[in-house]
Structures are given as C-alpha cells and as structure tokens.
Design a protein around this motif. Structure first.
Motif, PDB file in Angstrom:
ATOM      1  N   VAL A  77      35.376  43.188  38.710  1.00 36.41           N
ATOM      2  CA  VAL A  77      35.888  42.678  37.445  1.00 36.41           C
ATOM      3  C   VAL A  77      35.129  43.363  36.318  1.00 36.41           C
ATOM      4  CG1 VAL A  77      36.138  40.635  35.996  1.00 36.41           C
ATOM      5  CG2 VAL A  77      36.496  40.468  38.460  1.00 36.41           C
ATOM      6  N   VAL A  78      35.870  43.982  35.419  1.00 33.81           N
ATOM      7  CA  VAL A  78      35.264  44.640  34.269  1.00 33.81           C
ATOM      8  C   VAL A  78      35.249  43.645  33.111  1.00 33.81           C
ATOM      9  CG1 VAL A  78      35.466  46.536  32.616  1.00 33.81           C
ATOM     10  CG2 VAL A  78      36.063  46.902  35.027  1.00 33.81           C
ATOM     11  N   ILE A  89      26.750  36.025  28.496  1.00 34.95           N
ATOM     12  CA  ILE A  89      26.167  36.596  29.718  1.00 34.95           C
ATOM     13  C   ILE A  89      25.787  38.053  29.477  1.00 34.95           C
ATOM     14  CG2 ILE A  89      27.443  35.058  31.260  1.00 34.95           C
ATOM     15  CD1 ILE A  89      29.336  37.437  31.859  1.00 34.95           C
ATOM     16  N   ASP A  90      24.855  38.545  30.292  1.00 31.88           N
ATOM     17  CA  ASP A  90      24.471  39.951  30.237  1.00 31.88           C
ATOM     18  C   ASP A  90      25.167  40.765  31.321  1.00 31.88           C
ATOM     19  OD1 ASP A  90      22.616  39.662  28.085  1.00 31.88           O
ATOM     20  OD2 ASP A  90      21.202  38.774  29.505  1.00 31.88           O
ATOM     21  N   SER A  91      25.521  40.099  32.437  1.00 25.40           N
ATOM     22  CA  SER A  91      26.167  40.811  33.539  1.00 25.40           C
ATOM     23  C   SER A  91      27.141  39.881  34.263  1.00 25.40           C
ATOM     24  CB  SER A  91      25.119  41.326  34.531  1.00 25.40           C
ATOM     25  OG  SER A  91      24.528  40.236  35.210  1.00 25.40           O
ATOM     26  N   GLY A 117      44.348  39.207  36.357  1.00 21.74           N
ATOM     27  CA  GLY A 117      43.967  38.323  35.255  1.00 21.74           C
ATOM     28  C   GLY A 117      42.896  37.327  35.643  1.00 21.74           C
ATOM     29  N   PRO A 118      41.718  37.805  36.072  1.00 24.08           N
ATOM     30  CA  PRO A 118      40.683  36.871  36.513  1.00 24.08           C
ATOM     31  C   PRO A 118      40.194  35.958  35.390  1.00 24.08           C
ATOM     32  CG  PRO A 118      39.736  39.037  36.216  1.00 24.08           C
ATOM     33  CD  PRO A 118      41.228  39.188  36.060  1.00 24.08           C
ATOM     34  N   ILE A 119      39.701  34.821  35.804  1.00 24.16           N
ATOM     35  CA  ILE A 119      39.109  33.844  34.896  1.00 24.16           C
ATOM     36  C   ILE A 119      37.605  33.887  35.154  1.00 24.16           C
ATOM     37  CG2 ILE A 119      38.947  31.382  34.369  1.00 24.16           C
ATOM     38  CD1 ILE A 119      41.952  31.279  35.387  1.00 24.16           C
ATOM     39  N   VAL A 120      36.847  34.140  34.105  1.00 22.97           N
ATOM     40  CA  VAL A 120      35.402  34.296  34.228  1.00 22.97           C
ATOM     41  C   VAL A 120      34.738  33.140  33.493  1.00 22.97           C
ATOM     42  CG1 VAL A 120      33.446  35.831  33.797  1.00 22.97           C
ATOM     43  CG2 VAL A 120      35.689  36.803  34.346  1.00 22.97           C
ATOM     44  N   VAL A 121      33.815  32.449  34.183  1.00 27.30           N
ATOM     45  CA  VAL A 121      33.184  31.251  33.622  1.00 27.30           C
ATOM     46  C   VAL A 121      31.665  31.393  33.648  1.00 27.30           C
ATOM     47  CG1 VAL A 121      32.869  28.757  33.905  1.00 27.30           C
ATOM     48  CG2 VAL A 121      35.098  29.786  34.394  1.00 27.30           C
ATOM     49  N   ASN A 122      31.049  31.144  32.501  1.00 25.98           N
ATOM     50  CA  ASN A 122      29.597  31.005  32.430  1.00 25.98           C
ATOM     51  C   ASN A 122      29.336  29.526  32.692  1.00 25.98           C
ATOM     52  OD1 ASN A 122      26.985  30.368  31.602  1.00 25.98           O
ATOM     53  ND2 ASN A 122      26.968  31.885  29.963  1.00 25.98           N
ATOM     54  N   ASN A 123      28.882  29.210  33.902  1.00 26.46           N
ATOM     55  CA  ASN A 123      28.696  27.808  34.293  1.00 26.46           C
ATOM     56  C   ASN A 123      27.616  27.111  33.476  1.00 26.46           C
ATOM     57  OD1 ASN A 123      30.651  27.644  36.400  1.00 26.46           O
ATOM     58  ND2 ASN A 123      29.310  28.945  37.605  1.00 26.46           N
ATOM     59  N   PRO A 132      42.051  40.054  31.260  1.00 25.32           N
ATOM     60  CA  PRO A 132      42.983  40.962  31.933  1.00 25.32           C
ATOM     61  C   PRO A 132      42.288  42.259  32.349  1.00 25.32           C
ATOM     62  CG  PRO A 132      43.971  40.057  29.954  1.00 25.32           C
ATOM     63  CD  PRO A 132      42.514  39.682  29.926  1.00 25.32           C
ATOM     64  N   GLN A 133      42.645  42.733  33.539  1.00 28.88           N
ATOM     65  CA  GLN A 133      42.083  43.965  34.084  1.00 28.88           C
ATOM     66  C   GLN A 133      43.132  45.068  34.001  1.00 28.88           C
ATOM     67  OE1 GLN A 133      38.596  43.855  35.537  1.00 28.88           O
ATOM     68  NE2 GLN A 133      38.974  42.245  34.029  1.00 28.88           N
ATOM     69  N   THR A 134      42.679  46.282  33.765  1.00 27.10           N
ATOM     70  CA  THR A 134      43.617  47.402  33.659  1.00 27.10           C
ATOM     71  C   THR A 134      43.638  48.269  34.912  1.00 27.10           C
ATOM     72  OG1 THR A 134      41.917  48.730  32.575  1.00 27.10           O
ATOM     73  CG2 THR A 134      43.434  47.499  31.147  1.00 27.10           C
ATOM     74  N   ASP A 135      42.775  47.981  35.877  1.00 26.63           N
ATOM     75  CA  ASP A 135      42.701  48.758  37.110  1.00 26.63           C
ATOM     76  C   ASP A 135      43.923  48.442  37.972  1.00 26.63           C
ATOM     77  OD1 ASP A 135      42.105  49.858  39.633  1.00 26.63           O
ATOM     78  OD2 ASP A 135      39.952  49.526  39.353  1.00 26.63           O
ATOM     79  N   SER A 136      44.749  49.447  38.220  1.00 19.08           N
ATOM     80  CA  SER A 136      45.991  49.236  38.968  1.00 19.08           C
ATOM     81  C   SER A 136      45.756  48.876  40.435  1.00 19.08           C
ATOM     82  CB  SER A 136      46.884  50.475  38.870  1.00 19.08           C
ATOM     83  OG  SER A 136      46.230  51.587  39.462  1.00 19.08           O
ATOM     84  N   ARG A 137      44.505  48.980  40.908  1.00 19.01           N
ATOM     85  CA  ARG A 137      44.212  48.561  42.285  1.00 19.01           C
ATOM     86  C   ARG A 137      44.353  47.056  42.445  1.00 19.01           C
ATOM     87  NH1 ARG A 137      38.480  49.715  43.712  1.00 19.01           N
ATOM     88  NH2 ARG A 137      38.158  49.314  41.517  1.00 19.01           N
ATOM     89  N   TYR A 138      44.312  46.331  41.339  1.00 22.70           N
ATOM     90  CA  TYR A 138      44.302  44.876  41.399  1.00 22.70           C
ATOM     91  C   TYR A 138      45.609  44.306  40.857  1.00 22.70           C
ATOM     92  CZ  TYR A 138      39.407  45.899  42.149  1.00 22.70           C
ATOM     93  OH  TYR A 138      38.233  46.402  42.638  1.00 22.70           O
TER      94      TYR A 138
END
Length: 152
Positions: A77-78, A89-91, A117-123, A132-138
């Motif tokens: 995930v980018v 977050i830093d990473s 379209g991953p969902i990223v959460v800082n818990n 949204p990701q632009t990498d066509s592999r996903y």
C-alpha cells in the motif's frame, strides 16, 4: 443507558454500547460516502477474519472489511506524504490496512477483495483514510487464492 464516555449505536447487527475510544474519525469520509465521518470496527465472529466498518451516523451503512494480509502476503500500500501527515504516521507499519470485501449471497467461493481502495487506520490516533492505489497489480475485485501479479 450509555455512560459518559460511551455511545449507543444502532447497527444491522443490533444495538451496541460503544466506548468513545472505539470511534474512528474519517476526515474525508469514504469513497461514495463522503458525508460519513465516524465509524467503528465490529468483529463479525470471533473465529472470522471479517469485520464490519460501521457508520455511527447511518445504521444501514456497514462495510464488510478484512486484513488483506490474511489472504495474501504480497500487497504494498502506497501512502503519500500528505496522507501520512493526516493519519499521523511516519510509515505504513504504524497503521492497520483493511480492504472491503464482497461475498455474493449463496456464493462464498466468489468472494472478492477491493485491493485498489484500501482503508488505512492509525489505531492510536483513531483516524482513518481510504487511499486509492494506482498500481494495476491490485484490482478492485481480487479473488482470494488468485495469483498476485509480481512487480515488473
């Protein structure tokens, strides 16, 4: 009756009493649901990899989600600098990554994960973004068990 730091939330899974620390803020909402900003994660069953990302403002809006790494090991995930700042977050390792899941009724073998379209959460900060990701592999409709294309 809810205590001072709790909310009573109506969901498709029934009424829940929710501690405030389980509330996730989505400052940009989600794709298609930009006006929905507060969510929580509800475990479907103890032995299930699936969760429901439940809107706190709309009882009928609950998205089935899962940790994609439960189904595949290679998923990158980018997260851009602006999104990292908003998440605090830093990473990527400081966040939980979830993807939406579609399970057609009566056809669990046709389950798909939305890897685009991953969902990223800082818990810790309780902030989430859909990135949204632009990498066509996903693809938006990845079938678990299907080979994941390798980076060229």
């Amino acid at each position: 009756m809810a205590k001072k730091n709790e909310r009573i939330v109506e969901t498709r899974l029934g009424r829940l009493t929710l501690p405030e620390e389980r509330v996730l803020q989505f400052p940009r909402g989600l794709i298609g649901f930009g006006d929905q900003r507060e969510f929580t994660l509800i475990q479907v069953r103890e032995d299930s990899p699936f969760l429901v990302l439940q809107s706190l403002d709309n009882p009928s809006l609950g998205l089935l989600v899962a940790d994609p790494y439960s189904f595949m090991t290679e998923y990158e995930v980018v997260i851009g600098e602006a999104d990292r700042r908003l998440l605090g977050i830093d990473s990527r390792e400081q966040a939980t990554v979830l993807v939406t899941v579609t399970i057609p009724q009566g056809m669990p073998e046709r389950t798909t994960l939305n890897l685009s379209g991953p969902i990223v959460v800082n818990n810790e900060a309780r902030v989430g973004l859909q990135i949204p990701q632009t990498d066509s592999r996903y693809p938006a409709h990845y079938t678990p068990g299907m080979a994941t294309p390798k980076k060229s």
